[in-house]
Design a protein around this motif. Structure first.
Motif, short mmCIF file in Angstrom:
data_model
loop_
_atom_site.label_atom_id
_atom_site.label_comp_id
_atom_site.label_asym_id
_atom_site.label_seq_id
_atom_site.Cartn_x
_atom_site.Cartn_y
_atom_site.Cartn_z
N VAL A 109 0.84 -1.19 0.00
CA VAL A 109 0.00 0.00 0.00
C VAL A 109 0.88 1.24 0.00
CG1 VAL A 109 -1.89 -1.15 1.21
CG2 VAL A 109 -0.15 0.08 2.53
N THR A 110 0.23 2.37 -0.31
CA THR A 110 0.93 3.66 -0.37
C THR A 110 0.29 4.65 0.57
OG1 THR A 110 1.51 3.31 -2.70
CG2 THR A 110 1.61 5.57 -1.87
N VAL A 111 1.11 5.33 1.37
CA VAL A 111 0.66 6.45 2.19
C VAL A 111 1.52 7.65 1.81
CG1 VAL A 111 -0.15 5.02 4.10
CG2 VAL A 111 2.20 5.87 4.11
N THR A 112 1.03 8.84 2.06
CA THR A 112 1.80 10.03 1.71
C THR A 112 2.66 10.47 2.89
OG1 THR A 112 0.13 11.62 2.43
CG2 THR A 112 -0.05 10.76 0.17
N ALA A 113 3.71 11.21 2.56
CA ALA A 113 4.57 11.75 3.61
C ALA A 113 3.79 12.69 4.52
CB ALA A 113 5.77 12.46 2.99
N GLU A 114 2.81 13.41 3.96
CA GLU A 114 1.98 14.32 4.77
C GLU A 114 1.16 13.52 5.78
OE1 GLU A 114 2.63 16.45 0.85
OE2 GLU A 114 2.10 14.39 1.48
N GLU A 115 0.60 12.39 5.34
CA GLU A 115 -0.17 11.55 6.26
C GLU A 115 0.71 11.00 7.38
OE1 GLU A 115 -3.66 9.56 3.52
OE2 GLU A 115 -1.58 8.87 3.21
N VAL A 116 1.90 10.59 7.02
CA VAL A 116 2.83 10.06 8.02
C VAL A 116 3.25 11.14 9.01
CG1 VAL A 116 5.19 9.19 8.32
CG2 VAL A 116 3.67 8.16 6.62
N ALA A 117 3.49 12.36 8.51
CA ALA A 117 3.91 13.46 9.39
C ALA A 117 2.83 13.80 10.41
CB ALA A 117 4.25 14.69 8.56
N ALA A 118 1.58 13.49 10.08
CA ALA A 118 0.48 13.81 10.99
C ALA A 118 0.28 12.75 12.07
CB ALA A 118 -0.82 13.97 10.20
N ARG A 171 -7.63 0.98 -0.88
CA ARG A 171 -7.02 0.15 -1.95
C ARG A 171 -8.02 -0.91 -2.42
NH1 ARG A 171 -3.90 -4.29 -3.35
NH2 ARG A 171 -1.91 -3.84 -4.43
N ALA A 172 -8.70 -1.54 -1.46
CA ALA A 172 -9.69 -2.56 -1.81
C ALA A 172 -10.84 -1.97 -2.61
CB ALA A 172 -10.20 -3.25 -0.55
N ALA A 173 -11.28 -0.77 -2.23
CA ALA A 173 -12.40 -0.12 -2.92
C ALA A 173 -12.04 0.26 -4.35
CB ALA A 173 -12.83 1.12 -2.15
N ALA A 174 -10.76 0.59 -4.56
CA ALA A 174 -10.31 1.01 -5.90
C ALA A 174 -10.00 -0.17 -6.81
CB ALA A 174 -9.08 1.90 -5.77
N ALA A 175 -9.90 -1.35 -6.23
CA ALA A 175 -9.51 -2.52 -7.02
C ALA A 175 -10.63 -2.94 -7.99
CB ALA A 175 -9.16 -3.67 -6.08
#
Length: 289
Positions: A258-267, A285-289
């Motif tokens: 999976v992918t998370v953004t650096a902004e999400e991680v910083a929060a 991810r599941a919803a977009a599949a």
């Protein structure tokens, strides 16, 4: 993936993740936060490389320098002093110092042949340290009682795997046992990383084909011999190109997780917030599949 949904992840008694992405985007920050919560085991790939696999190379390099000093030379020859690196999760300077930079020795550079040898040592060590991850998952549980596990990978992980190969031994080993999590940076993050690097250029590992190409292109552009290359100028010139080279490799690795953004991680401010971030990401991810 070993977790199929946010609910499955939340309910798992053993949460296991591997964080990857460019250095400076939060892998170690999150790993430290999880470890400090008291419920997570923190496995640092770079620390493992610097202690288990390259510790002797690093210490021997210190000793070579110490042997140039008459006072220390005699103490070393009589085993009167002990020299070792003090590498930690948050201070990997002994490892990066050993890797070094190629170029003019009068400016602290290494002969390119010696530099290539150290690069090859690092590659071998990184692959071995990545394969050690599952062993540490077991050790964390059996010895220390930790069920939750975070692997803090180095920025160069994308250089030692082939994410487009479904049978890649390292990727298969890792993705079969941990949730692969890409911390993806924006263009603004890339610009900031380049700015920081320009202020304090550091040694790093490069994929061999990329390194040879960059070395030849730089020398042709600057019109210099190998011995005339300014080590800091070369790694500064190479850094932005290395980030661009790595980005599609990280993206290919992300297909395994999976992918998370650096902004999400910083929060993220707690282990619970991290768990929720991953749960939301799995569901998206599941919803977009």
């Amino acid at each position: 993936m070993i977790y199929g949904s946010g609910a499955e992840w939340r309910e798992a008694t053993a949460k296991r993740v591997l964080l990857f992405g460019m250095s400076g985007l939060g892998k170690t920050h999150v790993s430290n936060l999880l470890r400090d919560s008291g419920d997570w085991f923190h496995y640092s790939v770079d620390y493992r490389i610097g202690t288990r696999y390259m510790g002797e190379h690093i210490a021997d390099n210190f000793k070579r320098e110490a042997m140039k000093v008459p006072f220390l030379r005699e103490l070393l020859r009589t085993d009167s002093v002990y020299i070792a690196s003090n590498i930690t999760f948050n201070n990997l300077a002994p490892l990066s110092t050993y890797l070094g930079k190629p170029g003019n020795p009068e400016k602290g550079g290494l002969r390119f042949a010696d530099y290539l040898e150290r690069q090859a040592q690092h590659r071998e060590a990184e692959v071995a340290a990545l394969h050690d991850t599952q062993r540490f998952v077991r050790r964390a549980s059996e010895i220390y009682g930790y069920q939750n596990f975070v692997c803090d990978s180095g920025g160069s992980i994308c250089e030692v795997v082939d994410p487009d190969n479904p049978d890649d031994p390292v990727m298969s080993d890792l993705a079969g046992n941990l949730l692969m999590v890409w911390i993806k940076g924006s263009d603004a993050h890339t610009d900031e990383l380049i700015r920081r690097f320009d202020k304090a250029p550091k040694p790093m590992y490069y994929q061999p084909g990329f390194l040879h190409s960059a070395w030849a292109e730089y020398r042709a552009l600057k019109g210099v011999t190998e011995a005339e290359v300014d080590p800091d100028d070369f790694v500064r010139w190479t850094y932005a190109r290395a980030l661009a080279h790595r980005q599609p490799r990280y993206a290919a690795m992300a297909r395994w997780g999976v992918t998370v953004t650096a902004e999400e991680v910083a929060a993220v401010r707690s282990a619970a917030e991290f768990v929720e971030l991953i749960a939301r990401t799995l569901d998206s991810r599941a919803a977009a599949a």
